[in-house]
Design an enzyme around this catalytic site. Structure first.
Site, mmCIF file in Angstrom:
data_model
loop_
_atom_site.group_PDB
_atom_site.id
_atom_site.type_symbol
_atom_site.label_atom_id
_atom_site.label_comp_id
_atom_site.label_asym_id
_atom_site.label_seq_id
_atom_site.Cartn_x
_atom_site.Cartn_y
_atom_site.Cartn_z
ATOM 1 N N GLU A 109 0.840 -1.201 0.000
ATOM 2 C CA GLU A 109 0.000 0.000 0.000
ATOM 3 C C GLU A 109 0.871 1.246 0.000
ATOM 4 O O GLU A 109 1.840 1.328 0.760
ATOM 5 C CB GLU A 109 -0.908 0.021 1.233
ATOM 6 N N GLU A 176 -8.348 1.544 -4.946
ATOM 7 C CA GLU A 176 -9.479 1.242 -4.067
ATOM 8 C C GLU A 176 -10.147 2.523 -3.577
ATOM 9 O O GLU A 176 -9.471 3.505 -3.255
ATOM 10 C CB GLU A 176 -9.006 0.427 -2.852
#
Length: 196
Positions: A109, A176
Site C-alpha cells: 500500500e 481502491e
C-alpha cells in the site's frame, strides 16, 4: 504470469478475487486471473475492526493455504501493516513470502511515499502489485475509510502516486475507494493494469 497480466491493459479486464483458504481458492483456480490473499482476513476471520494487527506469520499461513488450493492461478500476498516500513525490512519479509509460499507477488500500500520500497523489492526479483487510493492500513492515521478523488487536487495526487508505483517497477496497481472519474484518469495515465 506477469507478462499475461500486463497484456490485459486496455483489453480484457482482469478478474481478481480475495481468498484466505485452500477450499475457496480451489473453487476459483483457473477461473480468475489473480487471487489476492488480503490482510482483510484480519477483519473477516478474526473479527478485528481493521487490518492493522495482521502479522506476517498469519499472512504466510493463509498464503500457503491458498497456494495449496489454487495451483494454476497467479497469487498475490498482501504485505501486512508494519512489515515494509523500510527497504531492509520489506526485503526480509517479502523474501519470507517467496521462500515459504508459492505466491507469485506481494502487494504494497502507498504511492510516492512507498515507491522506494517497491523499487527495492523489484530490483531484488520480487514482483510487486501496488495499491493506491483508499488504503486500509492508513485507516487510523487518516481518521477512517475515506473515498478519494473527489477534488482535482486529489486526482492529480493519485495520478502521481500511480506513476510512482509504475516507475518503481510494479506490474499492476489496485485502485481502491476512488470515484469513477478519478479511477478512469489514473488508468489512462499509466501503462500497467489497474484493478478496482
Amino acid at each position: 504470469t506477469i507478462t499475461s497480466i500486463k497484456q490485459h491493459k486496455g483489453q480484457i479486464p482482469l478478474t481478481v478475487i480475495t481468498a484466505y483458504d485452500a477450499l475457496f481458492a480451489s473453487l476459483f483456480d483457473q477461473r480468475v486471473d489473480i487471487i489476492l490473499v488480503g490482510d482483510s482476513l484480519n477483519m473477516s476471520f478474526n473479527a478485528k475492526p481493521d487490518t492493522l494487527s495482521a502479522s506476517i506469520e498469519v499472512m504466510l499461513y493463509h498464503t500457503k493455504a491458498v497456494c495449496a488450493g489454487a495451483k494454476e492461478t497467479f497469487i498475490v500476498c498482501d504485505m501486512p501493516f508494519g512489515t515494509y516500513t523500510d527497504e531492509k525490512m520489506a526485503l526480509h519479509n517479502a523474501s519470507l513470502v517467496y521462500s515459504q509460499t508459492n505466491a507469485h507477488a506481494v502487494k504494497i500500500e502507498g504511492g510516492v511515499s512507498r515507491a522506494h520500497i517497491i523499487k527495492a523489492l523489484t530490483q531484488n526479483s520480487i514482483a510487486v502489485m501496488g495499491h493506491i487510493g483508499l488504503m486500509p492500513q492508513y485507516v487510523r492515521s487518516e481518521g477512517g475509510y475515506k473515498v478519494r478523488g473527489r477534488s482535482e487536487e486529489d486526482i492529480l495526487a493519485l495520478i502521481e502516486d500511480a506513476k510512482a508505483v509504475e516507475e518503481a517497477g510494479a506490474f499492476s496497481v489496485v485502485i481502491e475507494g476512488v470515484v469513477e472519474e478519478a479511477a478512469r484518469r489514473i488508468s489512462e495515465a499509466i501503462s500497467i493494469p489497474t484493478i478496482g
